[in-house]
Enzyme design. Structure first.
Site, mmCIF file in Angstrom:
data_model
loop_
_atom_site.group_PDB
_atom_site.id
_atom_site.type_symbol
_atom_site.label_atom_id
_atom_site.label_comp_id
_atom_site.label_asym_id
_atom_site.label_seq_id
_atom_site.Cartn_x
_atom_site.Cartn_y
_atom_site.Cartn_z
ATOM 1 C CE LYS A 23 -1.505 2.232 3.989
ATOM 2 N NZ LYS A 23 -1.312 3.479 3.995
ATOM 3 C CG ASN A 24 2.529 2.742 3.401
ATOM 4 O OD1 ASN A 24 1.172 3.074 3.532
ATOM 5 N ND2 ASN A 24 2.740 2.469 4.771
ATOM 6 C CB CYS A 118 -4.326 6.603 10.638
ATOM 7 S SG CYS A 118 -4.733 5.226 9.589
ATOM 8 N NE ARG A 123 0.736 10.595 9.979
ATOM 9 C CZ ARG A 123 0.065 9.485 9.197
ATOM 10 N NH1 ARG A 123 -1.030 9.206 9.511
ATOM 11 N NH2 ARG A 123 0.784 8.894 8.414
ATOM 12 C CB ILE A 125 3.878 18.317 5.909
ATOM 13 C CG1 ILE A 125 3.101 19.452 5.730
ATOM 14 C CG2 ILE A 125 2.959 16.902 6.073
ATOM 15 C CD1 ILE A 125 2.513 19.740 4.442
ATOM 16 C CG ASP A 306 3.304 1.240 9.680
ATOM 17 O OD1 ASP A 306 2.527 2.237 9.842
ATOM 18 O OD2 ASP A 306 4.138 1.435 9.128
ATOM 19 N NE ARG A 398 -6.852 5.378 4.540
ATOM 20 C CZ ARG A 398 -5.923 5.754 5.479
ATOM 21 N NH1 ARG A 398 -6.238 6.157 6.637
ATOM 22 N NH2 ARG A 398 -4.830 6.194 4.697
HETATM 23 N N1 EPU Z 1 7.473 14.027 10.918
HETATM 24 C C1 EPU Z 1 7.975 15.446 11.135
HETATM 25 N N2 EPU Z 1 7.738 16.079 10.415
HETATM 26 C C2 EPU Z 1 7.484 16.080 8.948
HETATM 27 C C3 EPU Z 1 7.579 14.526 8.710
HETATM 28 C C4 EPU Z 1 7.285 13.631 9.669
HETATM 29 O O1 EPU Z 1 7.921 15.803 12.462
HETATM 30 O O2 EPU Z 1 7.634 16.826 8.203
HETATM 31 C C5 EPU Z 1 7.702 12.941 12.274
HETATM 32 C C6 EPU Z 1 6.227 12.424 12.136
HETATM 33 O O3 EPU Z 1 5.243 13.198 13.103
HETATM 34 C C7 EPU Z 1 6.622 11.149 12.746
HETATM 35 C C8 EPU Z 1 7.975 10.878 12.236
HETATM 36 O O4 EPU Z 1 8.501 12.172 11.866
HETATM 37 O O5 EPU Z 1 6.699 11.288 14.019
HETATM 38 C C9 EPU Z 1 7.856 9.757 10.979
HETATM 39 O O6 EPU Z 1 7.045 10.184 10.048
HETATM 40 P P1 EPU Z 1 7.072 9.740 8.537
HETATM 41 O O7 EPU Z 1 7.245 10.987 7.888
HETATM 42 O O8 EPU Z 1 8.134 8.855 8.194
HETATM 43 O O9 EPU Z 1 5.676 9.096 8.231
HETATM 44 P P2 EPU Z 1 4.906 9.154 7.051
HETATM 45 O O10 EPU Z 1 5.548 9.538 5.729
HETATM 46 O O11 EPU Z 1 3.624 10.341 7.296
HETATM 47 C C10 EPU Z 1 4.761 6.716 6.521
HETATM 48 C C11 EPU Z 1 3.540 5.751 6.373
HETATM 49 C C12 EPU Z 1 3.012 5.270 7.965
HETATM 50 C C13 EPU Z 1 3.995 4.665 8.550
HETATM 51 C C14 EPU Z 1 5.037 5.840 8.847
HETATM 52 C C15 EPU Z 1 6.341 5.359 9.575
HETATM 53 C C16 EPU Z 1 2.761 6.023 4.247
HETATM 54 C C17 EPU Z 1 1.473 6.666 3.605
HETATM 55 N N3 EPU Z 1 2.628 6.413 5.633
HETATM 56 O O12 EPU Z 1 3.995 7.944 7.132
HETATM 57 O O13 EPU Z 1 2.112 4.270 7.525
HETATM 58 O O14 EPU Z 1 3.621 4.710 10.092
HETATM 59 O O15 EPU Z 1 5.668 6.130 7.468
HETATM 60 O O16 EPU Z 1 6.973 4.400 9.056
HETATM 61 O O17 EPU Z 1 3.600 5.932 3.665
HETATM 62 C C18 EPU Z 1 0.080 3.098 7.695
HETATM 63 O O18 EPU Z 1 0.354 2.306 6.801
HETATM 64 O O19 EPU Z 1 -0.717 2.585 8.639
HETATM 65 C C19 EPU Z 1 0.818 4.242 8.225
HETATM 66 C C20 EPU Z 1 0.553 5.132 9.002
#
Ligand code: EPU
Length: 419
Positions: A23-24, A118, A123, A125, A306, A398
């Site tokens: 998925k991701n 979720c 979260r 960016i 996850d 999802r």
């Molecule tokens: N973070 C920041 N600032 C940013 C980006 C991230 O502080 O600009 C923090 C987040 O708040 C978090 C950490 O960095 O504490 C890691 O976040 P990351 O950006 O790695 O996560 P993500 O890209 O939003 C993806 C997966 C998630 C998975 C995480 C961690 C997708 C669509 N989502 O999220 O998957 O938990 O990486 O591996 O790829 C799921 O599949 O259920 C899911 C939530």
């Protein structure tokens, strides 16, 4: 109308289950195709709600999307119109933010609403935006919509304060057409990032080092089309392996990459789970003397956040006290309250929980709080006494292809209705 799953627990799972495409990865590959100037064919697409939403967003941009053979997509970005993505669809999942990097990379400007996903606590960016700014984009946030624009994107060195999966992929996409070399330091190393880099490289990009914490992207002028097959979903794999350890007599999980699951497999061995690992399969046989253990979620190759939620259910069946420390999403414990309603003994604190096992679970009405938390409740339902009814199952749909069909084939008693 919303779907509901009702599981009658106590039927040991037996047989084989096949894991779908990641998925991701899929939700990042779909936006990545807009960087191409020719059709891109992707196979191994999972049939999940998030993919349907991403295809919808492509169509909003006037991309042609053709579904072939049930699990392939041919995406033609030839007639793409770069208009702001502001529909409700953007807010239905996290990954819609990959259109930021992709459209900025190709057209030097993009407008997009804040994405959803979720509810796992904050979260932000900020790292994505810092990366885009470092490449030369100006960022404005007006009425809940981000507008990014650059005269020119120029390669530069970007250090990520946190090794974020999303920021690494987004910056990679924004940088493929930038002038010169972009370097991402402290990049995330998750397998999904390698798959996205592989797709972009097949399209003609020059990305080196994906899968390490030092990625270089040398800007190019043109990206063409290609064919690509998605890697198996390591989180779906992990979920079914944990499910097998919790509720199966003898179950084989097929189409997995065991290398992506090393930290989970070693944890399960530590808990005394009877697990055999093959080339692309994992077999789990029932073993009832599970031992409690402590876990800490980490970025890859550490134990994935996850799988933490499904693992918590297995830990309710282990003898003794187990502790889970969540370092990625401190609030990813909402499912624990539902597990306690079923008879578990879990104490939730900030960023961690303690599980006292073993507990006999009893079926009742529970609410899926998020995607992986919903999957955890499905596992709990499989071993609970009597009927467990899981509401808000759209969270699970999802990210898990046909979970009820896969479980029924393994011998579970599971029914989907609407309410
Ligand atoms: N973070 C920041 N600032 C940013 C980006 C991230 O502080 O600009 C923090 C987040 O708040 C978090 C950490 O960095 O504490 C890691 O976040 P990351 O950006 O790695 O996560 P993500 O890209 O939003 C993806 C997966 C998630 C998975 C995480 C961690 C997708 C669509 N989502 O999220 O998957 O938990 O990486 O591996 O790829 C799921 O599949 O259920 C899911 C939530």
């Amino acid at each position: 109308m919303k779907d509901v799953l009702t599981i009658t627990g106590g039927k040991p799972l037996k047989g084989k289950v096949r894991i779908s495409g990641s998925k991701n990865t899929t939700v990042a590959l779909i936006p990545a195709t807009v960087l191409a100037n020719e059709p891109v064919r992707i196979s191994g697409i999972p049939k999940i709600a998030d993919v349907a939403v991403m295809c919808q967003l492509l169509e909003e941009l006037n991309c042609e999307v053709e579904h072939v053979n049930g699990s392939e997509l041919i995406i033609n970005p030839d007639k793409l119109v770069n208009k702001p993505l502001i529909s409700e669809d953007v807010t239905k999942l996290r990954a819609s933010y990959y259109f930021m990097g992709a459209l900025l990379g190709k057209y030097k400007e993009v407008g997009i609403r804040m994405s959803g996903g979720c509810n796992l606590g904050p979260r932000p960016i900020d790292l994505h935006l810092k990366g885009f700014e470092a490449l030369g984009a100006k960022v404005e946030y007006i009425n809940d919509i981000y507008y990014l624009k650059a005269e020119e994107l120029r390669g530069t060195k970007i250090f990520l304060d946190i090794a974020s999966v999303g920021a690494t992929i987004n910056i990679m996409m924004a940088a493929v057409y930038a002038k010169g070399r972009t370097i991402i330091e402290n990049a995330a190393k998750e397998p999904e990032i390698i798959d996205v880099a592989n797709l972009l490289n097949k399209m003609g990009a020059k990305i080196r080092g994906a899968g390490t914490n030092y990625i270089t992207i040398d800007g190019i002028a043109y990206l063409g089309g290609c064919c690509h097959e998605i890697i198996p979903d390591r989180i779906e794999s992990g979920t079914y392996i944990i499910m097998a350890a919790t509720a199966a007599e003898d179950m084989t999980i097929e189409n997995v990459i065991p290398l992506h699951l090393e930290s989970l497999i070693s944890k399960l061995k530590e808990m005394n789970v009877n697990i055999e690992v093959g080339n692309d399969w994992v077999r789990v046989k029932s073993d009832h003397d599970l031992v409690a253990t402590d876990i800490m979620t980490l970025t890859y190759p550490g134990l994935a956040t996850d799988v933490q939620q499904p693992l918590s259910v297995l830990l309710t069946q282990a003898e003794g006290k187990s502790q889970i420390v969540e370092t990625i999403y401190k609030e990813r414990f909402k499912h624990c309250h539902e597990l306690n309603k079923m008879g578990a003994d879990i104490e939730v604190m900030t960023g961690q929980c303690q599980i006292n096992g073993p507990s006999k679970l009893v079926g009742c009405d529970v609410i899926a709080p998020d995607l992986r938390g919903g999957a955890a409740l499905v596992i709990a339902g499989l071993i609970a006494k009597g009927k467990t009814t899981i509401h808000e199952i759209y969270h699970v749909d999802r990210g898990y292809e046909g979970i009820d069909e896969k479980l029924r084939a393994l011998g579970a008693e599971i029914e989907r209705t609407t309410e």
